[in-house]
Design a protein around this motif. Structure first.
Motif, mmCIF file in Angstrom:
data_model
loop_
_atom_site.group_PDB
_atom_site.id
_atom_site.type_symbol
_atom_site.label_atom_id
_atom_site.label_comp_id
_atom_site.label_asym_id
_atom_site.label_seq_id
_atom_site.Cartn_x
_atom_site.Cartn_y
_atom_site.Cartn_z
ATOM 1 N N VAL A 1 65.770 63.258 -10.178
ATOM 2 C CA VAL A 1 66.914 63.152 -11.093
ATOM 3 C C VAL A 1 67.872 64.330 -10.866
ATOM 4 O O VAL A 1 69.094 64.154 -10.799
ATOM 5 N N ALA A 2 67.317 65.508 -10.710
ATOM 6 C CA ALA A 2 68.175 66.674 -10.469
ATOM 7 C C ALA A 2 68.906 66.539 -9.137
ATOM 8 O O ALA A 2 70.077 66.925 -9.016
ATOM 9 N N GLY A 3 68.234 65.982 -8.139
ATOM 10 C CA GLY A 3 68.859 65.821 -6.825
ATOM 11 C C GLY A 3 69.999 64.807 -6.849
ATOM 12 O O GLY A 3 71.071 65.047 -6.289
ATOM 13 N N ILE A 4 69.765 63.682 -7.515
ATOM 14 C CA ILE A 4 70.817 62.667 -7.619
ATOM 15 C C ILE A 4 72.010 63.237 -8.371
ATOM 16 O O ILE A 4 73.159 63.105 -7.956
ATOM 17 N N GLY A 5 71.703 63.917 -9.496
ATOM 18 C CA GLY A 5 72.784 64.513 -10.270
ATOM 19 C C GLY A 5 73.473 65.625 -9.489
ATOM 20 O O GLY A 5 74.698 65.694 -9.441
#
Lengths: 739, 229
Positions: free
Chosen positions: A150-154
């Protein structure tokens, strides 16, 4: 430096993922033993990831044409005509293997890669979506993987400034060793300014732009074409590192250059980097390319031809431009502080020739490298049909609201707010429906039109019956687009499966593609792009078959959008597609059966594609004519969950659901019969009459109330705020380590 | 009336800002590239949101040293109103046009959601479209919006009425729950001493159309257009 003197032993060939037969074809094409660089090029071009060798035969059966299709599969992304001289350009792509090994960078570069596929074609990306699958919440790695992905996509999407407007997430132990990260990008371009990848014009310059080439990601495509084992984490160095800032500059620079008349062809460097981009461009143009690798911008010294050709460093593009345009093109990239290097020329030889240090490092005929890529008809056995589970054989619960609350807080249904609040879903100022509804909707800038976007798949249906499950995934997107008032136009697909060399897995692929094709044909909803990710297995344990569909629909007037949120007390709830005489519901393979009874069993609900179309067309018309104030499709958890979600999407309203006295209440409430929508309306008579006229079953099932309670049947009630607390709590609690 | 938006490499909310300015000012802003040292004569300068220079080093730190910022400072010193939103706010603090700093969100995560703000004063060119104490709903979308300044600075800001917006709940009350990023004293936006420079983390430009889910951001731009007319 000369050609590295690596002996091409059978072990070296095997390490490159080529079978003995494949190597024999290679020898015939080359007419001699390849050197290590040439072997590396064949290896990545013939990897499952790049060649689709196990799936191609079946992908060809999908419908890819239609009145709106400008470009179907085979280019960087699919292109559809949305009218007024505009095209929507979109594709979905997996980044499963890297995301498991290094979740932040794996997911981030997945977003970066799919963005490039879209802006390569001349489109400004206007929306991102993602479909994620994680292992059991109890598995020790899951929390870390969710956090990183999730942090990577964001981290990537937020920085490049493209809103992430929709997505889906499942948890299941079958993904413990192989998570799925499927990222989709949708862009807009003028129909007369679409850019393709076929090289043309011998003598034209081959130009490298973007970031410099490093040693990261070498053999990423090969990694994505093999099963995982215990030592897979040693493959961390094969995961690329993303730089969204450079990507943002690359988007702006490419789109700026595309306004000028410089570019003949353009292709991003994705999997297999410079190799696949140059080979594909030459192959599509029926030409050759000669590259001087000494001119490739590199960020490390001493890189070999092998490393330069196989690097999967991110944020790079290859272009063919007219030599006389060079100065003009370079000025654009200088403005954006990006590398711009002429690294070669288009030739008439039909060969890809690589030079470095004054020596020829590779010389391969492009035609056979592309056309003689292996293609297999792998043995396949159909998945055994599961027995139909009679609703009457599923024990009735003590209350209906109890299981409802449990379903709404189970990992597959709990609110995803914790996730999408980490995604900038508003940047660009055109987000008309935010995440959490049936579809995300973005306005086409400066118009009243919009695009409805969704990604869907229900893997438990696909496992139960791949053909029905494959069709269902298509239909689910079609329904979700319809439920906001959109006209579904076309799809992109992401086929995620286990090892295709196992006949039962291949059977899942064959079944899912057949179902998908049937649904797309029945709904005039062609497949215009896609991606295949196989070998999602660890220690012999395959993922659930997960053929994800990304759907794109057109909103003719954004002022007539519909959302699931209830709007006004006193309105009537009508279930469209619900036969009035139905007294039970389909519990086989349902969420209820899994979550409440702990059983992952039974045949999935059947689909009637003709009825789907009639029902959806009716609902879309009702929305267009302003005859309904809220709409939601009935999916996981059935009718009661759908009504509860409509109340949860509102503030301060409640609802009643009237269970017919003759009904088997839990089956009627939680059954997952297909082809249904719940609408709220102040004109129930009119809606029912319209349904009757269209030959679509429908019935009044309840009402919108002001009391803030959800009341089921006679007196079984729960407050919407209680449901909300439980629905919202699970994911943040879990991520905080509490659940 | 003319407006300008400064575009840095990595700016990404300039389009949103164009739509907001166009709607309230009736004309398109001039887009000024960060390497430009010439800035046309304008009545309002906007530093938009995004990730200038990828937020490398520190959010806004490199943008603050772009060539154009010298000119922006000169204009600000002459009293030309400067509005910095999100990354623009970060750049203005890094450039010394506003006190304090924007640190990593207390929750350590990017946060994109609607928040409520209390308009602390309507006595400025930026907030004249609102009423004193009015509560408005606008979105935030940031990773580094945690406003920090030492107590002396904060007291000074409060004493002089230089706090523009505070995070509140929908009833207008300050609370930790209403604070999306851990900002000290729930501060969402501040003015410079002359109230001609405003920096705020939330995005009023993304709340100007009923289809955005709300139009509370219009007040800022409509008020500016009237005040500068």
């Amino acid at each position: 430096m000369s050609i590295p003197n690596v002996a091409i032993t059978p072990e070296v060939v095997a390490e490159h993922g080529l079978s003995e037969d494949e190597y024999q074809v290679l020898l015939k094409i080359m007419g001699r033993e390849p050197n290590i660089t040439e072997l590396g090029i064949f290896s990545v071009m013939w990897s499952e990831h790049c060649s689709y060798k196990s799936s191609k035969r079946w992908l060809k059966t999908l419908p890819t044409e239609g009145p709106c299709v400008i470009q179907g599969p085979g280019e960087n992304a699919g292109v559809i005509d949305i009218g007024d001289g505009l095209a929507a350009i979109f594709k979905i792509e997996s980044h499963n293997h890297p995301s498991f090994i290094e979740p932040y960078q794996g997911a981030a570069t997945g977003v970066g890669g799919i963005l490039r596929d879209v802006f390569t074609m001349g489109a400004r990306p206007i929306a991102n979506l993602n479909a994620l699958r994680f292992g059991s919440p109890d598995h020790p790695k899951t929390r870390h993987l969710v956090h990183g992905v999730v942090a990577g996509i964001g981290g990537y999407g937020n920085c490049v400034g493209v809103p992430t407007v929709a997505g889906e997430v499942n948890f299941h132990p079958a993904y413990n060793g192989n998570i799925l990260v499927n990222a989709m990008t949708v862009g807009l371009a003028r129909t007369d300014r679409i850019f393709y990848s076929a090289a043309a014009g011998p003598g034209n310059a081959v130009v490298y732009v973007g970031a410099k080439t490093g040693r990261d990601g070498i053999h990423g495509a090969t990694m994505a074409s093999a099963e995982f084992s215990e030592d897979s984490e040693e493959k961390r160095p094969t995961v690329q590192v993303g730089d969204p800032f450079t990507e943002k500059l690359l988007i702006e620079a490419c789109l700026e250059l595309m306004q000028k008349d410089c570019i003949i062809a353009i292709q991003d460097m994705g999997a297999a980097g410079l190799t696949s981009s140059s080979v594909e461009m030459a192959g599509k143009g029926g030409l050759g390319i000669e590259l001087d690798l000494d001119k490739v911008p590199v960020r490390e010294t001493g890189m070999t031809a092998y490393e330069i050709m196989l690097s999967e460093s991110q944020e790079r593009m290859l272009m063919i431009i007219r030599p006389e345009s060079e100065a003009e093109a370079k000025a654009v990239f200088d403005k954006w502080d990006l590398d711009f290097a002429v690294i070669g020329t288009v030739t008439e030889t039909g060969r890809i020739v690589l030079k470095k240090d004054g020596a020829v490092q590779a010389d391969i005929p492009v035609g056979p490298l592309v056309t003689e890529a292996p293609e297999y008809d792998r043995p396949h056995v159909p998945s055994p049909k599961r027995p139909v589970i009679a609703a009457a054989d599923v024990p009735a619960p003590d209350s209906l609201t109890g299981p409802l609350a449990r379903l709404l807080e189970c990992p597959d249904m709990a609110s995803r707010r914790w996730i999408w609040e980490q995604y900038d879903h508003l940047v660009m100022g055109d987000t008309m429906i935010r995440p959490g509804a049936d579809s995300g909707v973005v306005r086409v800038q400066d118009t009243d039109r919009g695009l409805a976007l969704t990604v869907d798949c229900t893997p438990r249906y696909c496992l139960a019956d791949p053909e029905t499950g494959g069709a269902h995934a298509v239909v689910e997107t079609w329904r979700n687009i319809t439920a906001v008032g959109g006209r579904p136009l076309a799809v992109t697909n992401n086929l995620n499966f286990g090892n295709p060399q196992k006949p039962e897995i291949m059977g899942q692929i064959v079944g899912a593609v057949a179902g998908m094709g049937a649904a797309c044909r029945a709904l005039d909803y062609p497949v215009v792009s896609g991606n295949v990710s196989l070998y999602n297995e660890t220690e012999g344990q395959a993922i659930l078959p997960t053929p994800v569909i990304g759907g794109v629909g057109l909103i003719d007037d954004v002022h007539k959008l519909c959302t699931p949120a209830l709007k006004a007390a006193g309105e009537t709830l009508v279930a469209i597609g619900q036969p009035a005489d139905r007294t039970d519901g389909w519990l086989g393979a349902s969420l209820y059966l899994r979550e409440i009874e702990g059983r992952e069993e039974g045949a999935p609900p059947p689909l009637d594609l003709a009825a789907e179309r009639r029902t959806g067309d009716l609902v879309r018309g009702l929305i267009r004519d302003g005859r309904v104030s809220a709409c939601h499709d009935v999916g996981d958890g059935g009718l009661l969950v759908a009504v509860a979600e409509m109340a949860l999407a509102a503030r301060g309203l409640g609802a009643t659901l009237e269970v017919p006295t003759a009904a088997l209440a839990h089956a009627w409430c939680f059954g997952e019969d297909q082809g249904r929508y719940v609408v709220a309306t102040s004109d129930a008579g009119g809606v029912l009459a319209a349904a009757a006229a269209a030959g679509v079953p429908a019935m009044t099932v309840g009402a919108v109330t002001a009391d803030g309670d959800l009341t089921v049947g006679a007196g079984d009630l729960i407050s919407v705020e209680t449901l909300r607390r439980r629905h919202e709590a699970w994911l943040p609690d879990y991520m905080a380590g509490g659940a | 009336m003319r407006t300008a938006i400064i575009v840095f490499p990595g700016s990404n909310r300039e389009r949103d800002m164009v739509m907001a300015l166009r709607r309230s000012f009736g004309s398109d802003p001039v887009m000024v590239w960060h390497k430009d040292t010439e800035l046309p004569d304008v009545d309002l300068i906007v530093v938009p949101g995004g990730f200038s220079y990828g937020d490398y080093l520190r959010a806004g730190a490199m943008g603050a040293h772009s060539p154009v910022m010298r000119t922006v400072k000169e204009r600000a010193d002459k009293g030309v109103p400067v509005l910095g939103v999100c990354n623009g706010f970060q750049i203005l603090t890094e450039a010394g046009l506003l006190p304090g700093a924007l640190m990593r969100n207390a929750g350590l995560k990017f946060v994109c959601k609607n928040v409520h703000l209390r308009v602390e004063t309507a006595q400025s060119v930026f907030t004249s479209g609102y009423a004193d104490g009015q509560t408005i709903a606008v979105p935030v979308a940031h990773n580094d919006g945690n406003y920090f300044a030492d107590d002396t600075t904060l007291d000074r800001l409060e004493d002089r009425g230089l706090v523009a917006f505070r995070y509140v709940d929908e009833t207008g009350s300050e609370s930790d729950a209403a604070n999306p990023n851990g900002s000290r004293r729930n501060i969402a936006g501040i003015f410079n001493d002359t109230k001609t420079v405003l920096g705020l983390m939330p995005h009023p430009e993304d709340a100007i159309d009923p289809l955005h889910g709300g139009t509370d951001g219009r007040g800022l731009f409509d008020g500016l257009a009237r005040a500068l007319a």
